[in-house]
Design an enzyme around this catalytic site. Structure first.
Site, mmCIF file in Angstrom:
data_model
loop_
_atom_site.group_PDB
_atom_site.id
_atom_site.type_symbol
_atom_site.label_atom_id
_atom_site.label_comp_id
_atom_site.label_asym_id
_atom_site.label_seq_id
_atom_site.Cartn_x
_atom_site.Cartn_y
_atom_site.Cartn_z
ATOM 1 N N ASP A 40 -14.561 -43.027 21.728
ATOM 2 C CA ASP A 40 -14.105 -44.357 21.852
ATOM 3 C C ASP A 40 -14.791 -45.469 20.488
ATOM 4 O O ASP A 40 -16.229 -45.555 21.291
ATOM 5 C CB ASP A 40 -13.695 -45.154 23.425
ATOM 6 C CG ASP A 40 -12.431 -46.771 23.098
ATOM 7 O OD1 ASP A 40 -12.093 -46.804 23.266
ATOM 8 O OD2 ASP A 40 -13.607 -48.079 23.006
ATOM 9 N N TYR A 45 -17.311 -51.968 15.704
ATOM 10 C CA TYR A 45 -18.766 -51.789 15.946
ATOM 11 C C TYR A 45 -19.319 -50.813 14.546
ATOM 12 O O TYR A 45 -20.153 -50.289 14.763
ATOM 13 C CB TYR A 45 -18.618 -50.704 16.706
ATOM 14 C CG TYR A 45 -17.461 -50.275 17.814
ATOM 15 C CD1 TYR A 45 -17.380 -51.730 18.831
ATOM 16 C CD2 TYR A 45 -17.240 -49.561 18.774
ATOM 17 C CE1 TYR A 45 -16.407 -52.057 19.895
ATOM 18 C CE2 TYR A 45 -16.823 -49.808 20.054
ATOM 19 C CZ TYR A 45 -16.472 -50.576 20.178
ATOM 20 O OH TYR A 45 -15.745 -51.591 21.754
ATOM 21 N N LYS A 70 -9.536 -48.775 16.914
ATOM 22 C CA LYS A 70 -9.545 -50.736 17.029
ATOM 23 C C LYS A 70 -9.253 -51.174 15.770
ATOM 24 O O LYS A 70 -10.123 -51.026 15.433
ATOM 25 C CB LYS A 70 -10.163 -51.218 18.117
ATOM 26 C CG LYS A 70 -10.449 -50.479 19.342
ATOM 27 C CD LYS A 70 -10.664 -51.417 20.088
ATOM 28 C CE LYS A 70 -12.025 -50.411 21.325
ATOM 29 N NZ LYS A 70 -12.618 -49.954 21.429
ATOM 30 N N HIS A 103 -7.694 -55.245 19.290
ATOM 31 C CA HIS A 103 -8.529 -55.033 19.625
ATOM 32 C C HIS A 103 -8.826 -56.512 20.756
ATOM 33 O O HIS A 103 -8.607 -56.549 21.824
ATOM 34 C CB HIS A 103 -9.931 -56.020 18.813
ATOM 35 C CG HIS A 103 -11.327 -54.777 19.728
ATOM 36 N ND1 HIS A 103 -12.253 -54.135 18.484
ATOM 37 C CD2 HIS A 103 -11.471 -54.854 20.534
ATOM 38 C CE1 HIS A 103 -13.721 -53.995 19.202
ATOM 39 N NE2 HIS A 103 -13.047 -53.972 20.777
HETATM 40 P P1 NAD Z 1 -21.392 -50.179 30.523
HETATM 41 O O1 NAD Z 1 -20.225 -50.396 31.762
HETATM 42 O O2 NAD Z 1 -20.635 -48.765 29.625
HETATM 43 O O3 NAD Z 1 -22.558 -50.134 30.452
HETATM 44 C C1 NAD Z 1 -23.289 -49.671 29.768
HETATM 45 C C2 NAD Z 1 -24.983 -49.961 30.087
HETATM 46 O O4 NAD Z 1 -25.079 -49.726 30.860
HETATM 47 C C3 NAD Z 1 -25.908 -49.127 29.126
HETATM 48 O O5 NAD Z 1 -26.655 -49.940 26.886
HETATM 49 C C4 NAD Z 1 -26.492 -48.984 30.109
HETATM 50 O O6 NAD Z 1 -27.532 -49.601 30.112
HETATM 51 C C5 NAD Z 1 -25.841 -48.634 31.280
HETATM 52 N N1 NAD Z 1 -25.804 -47.659 31.867
HETATM 53 C C6 NAD Z 1 -24.942 -46.357 31.500
HETATM 54 N N2 NAD Z 1 -24.640 -45.628 31.523
HETATM 55 C C7 NAD Z 1 -26.024 -45.215 32.673
HETATM 56 C C8 NAD Z 1 -26.032 -44.782 34.158
HETATM 57 N N3 NAD Z 1 -26.297 -43.398 34.059
HETATM 58 N N4 NAD Z 1 -27.453 -45.327 34.419
HETATM 59 C C9 NAD Z 1 -27.428 -46.533 34.546
HETATM 60 N N5 NAD Z 1 -27.777 -47.143 33.901
HETATM 61 C C10 NAD Z 1 -26.409 -47.323 33.000
HETATM 62 O O7 NAD Z 1 -20.294 -50.948 28.767
HETATM 63 P P2 NAD Z 1 -19.664 -50.778 27.845
HETATM 64 O O8 NAD Z 1 -21.446 -49.868 27.017
HETATM 65 O O9 NAD Z 1 -19.994 -52.398 26.780
HETATM 66 O O10 NAD Z 1 -18.592 -50.130 27.857
HETATM 67 C C11 NAD Z 1 -17.847 -48.569 27.673
HETATM 68 C C12 NAD Z 1 -16.946 -48.646 26.394
HETATM 69 O O11 NAD Z 1 -16.397 -49.477 26.916
HETATM 70 C C13 NAD Z 1 -18.218 -49.553 25.004
HETATM 71 O O12 NAD Z 1 -18.994 -48.129 24.755
HETATM 72 C C14 NAD Z 1 -17.093 -49.351 23.766
HETATM 73 O O13 NAD Z 1 -16.375 -48.197 23.555
HETATM 74 C C15 NAD Z 1 -15.864 -49.995 25.295
HETATM 75 N N6 NAD Z 1 -15.575 -51.512 24.796
HETATM 76 C C16 NAD Z 1 -14.370 -51.808 24.359
HETATM 77 C C17 NAD Z 1 -15.147 -53.156 24.685
HETATM 78 C C18 NAD Z 1 -13.179 -54.095 23.929
HETATM 79 O O14 NAD Z 1 -13.533 -55.711 23.707
HETATM 80 N N7 NAD Z 1 -12.117 -54.007 23.796
HETATM 81 C C19 NAD Z 1 -15.365 -54.218 24.567
HETATM 82 C C20 NAD Z 1 -16.819 -53.840 25.675
HETATM 83 C C21 NAD Z 1 -16.656 -52.111 25.304
#
Ligand code: NAD
Length: 273
Positions: A40, A45, A70, A103
């Site tokens: 994704d 990004y 997106k 997005h």
């Molecule tokens: P997430 O909830 O996946 O959190 C990521 C963070 O959680 C990492 O930086 C790390 O610090 C921690 N983490 C990851 N694995 C872990 C583990 N096993 N144990 C402990 N901590 C851990 O948040 P995200 O990255 O914002 O969301 C996932 C994906 O969603 C993004 O990478 C992106 O592709 C998408 N996203 C989309 C939007 C949107 O507006 N559409 C916004 C934000 C994110």
């Protein structure tokens, strides 16, 4: 899972929000080595080239991969979505994406209905197998469907146990749309891993709190793509199929929803333009 387009999507993927452009190739290469087949990304990004480079080098056949990108908010009007998808495909080195999303609705611009109509054309032109939206609330969804008659395959929204957006979930259920949960771990900004229901479920299955939360998403039927730049965490987040939460454990994690929106860790759709 099967989308309303008839195409399938791996329910578990890898997200690259905040993965810097020069680190994206390495992160996605490692994720593909771990076994992820669903990536994704998004134009905003600024790491689509790195994602594409990793895909090209991986040797994984295209039909085994699911790639989402997106449309950013500044390209919603006029014919701009057509230019934006071609630029994204160039950067990704792909002939089509599996899923293309608007997005954010960016309601102050009032162009999201145009963006959706253009995404329908992009799908019909074969540049995206499935199309959907992100951060759309029921009022936005109602409007784009009234305009086009086309229900998005997914709505990608902030969703984790403390912030469950039940109004959007109800809309999705009623209209045959899937939910993709972004920030599935609360982006590390919400103390999910300390909540008793999560601690108890993790202990009962000998897994980490992150695995318990991700398993909850899968069992609730949400599509997830947790992000990590560390390969051991990528592997941990991919290792979700050797245990199953009980109905009581799922219900206890369900009950972590604050219900008043206070569990939200990032921007509200009305704030982003
Ligand atoms: P997430 O909830 O996946 O959190 C990521 C963070 O959680 C990492 O930086 C790390 O610090 C921690 N983490 C990851 N694995 C872990 C583990 N096993 N144990 C402990 N901590 C851990 O948040 P995200 O990255 O914002 O969301 C996932 C994906 O969603 C993004 O990478 C992106 O592709 C998408 N996203 C989309 C939007 C949107 O507006 N559409 C916004 C934000 C994110």
């Amino acid at each position: 899972m099967t989308l309303n387009s008839g195409h399938t999507i791996p329910q578990l993927g890898f997200g690259v929000f905040l993965v810097p452009p020069d680190e994206a190739e390495k992160a996605v290469s490692e994720a593909l080595e771990v076994g992820y087949r669903h990536i994704d990304t998004a134009a905003i990004y600024r790491n689509e080239e790195g994602v594409g480079a990793a895909i090209a080098k991986s040797g994984v056949p295209r039909d085994e991969l699911f790639v989402t990108t997106k449309l950013w908010n500044d390209r919603q009007s006029g014919e701009q979505p057509h230019d934006a998808i071609r630029e994204s495909l160039d950067k990704l080195g792909l002939e089509f994406v599996d899923l293309y999303l608007t997005h954010w609705p960016a309601p102050a611009q009032d162009q999201y209905t145009n963006a959706w109509a253009k995404l329908v054309e992009i799908r019909d032109a074969g540049l995206a197998r499935s199309i959907g939206v992100s951060n759309h609330l029921p009022e936005h969804l109602d409007r784009i469907v009234a305009d086009t008659g086309v229900v998005p395959a997914v709505d990608q929204i902030e969703l984790h146990p403390a912030y469950q957006q039940r109004d959007v979930l109800a809309w999705a259920d009623a209209n045959g749309m899937k939910i993709e949960a972004w920030g599935p771990l609360g982006q590390g900004k919400y103390p999910l891993f300390e909540r008793q229901a999560v601690v108890d479920a993790a202990a009962a299955h000998g897994v980490t709190p992150a695995q318990a939360v991700l398993r909850w998403h899968l069992q609730r039927g949400f599509i997830v793509f947790p992000k990590s730049s560390r390969k051991e965490r990528m592997a941990e987040n991919f290792d979700l199929f050797g245990f199953e939460l009980t109905a009581d454990e799922v219900a206890a994690i369900d009950a972590l929803d604050t219900g008043d929106g206070s569990g939200r860790v990032s921007a509200h759709p009305s704030e982003v333009n």
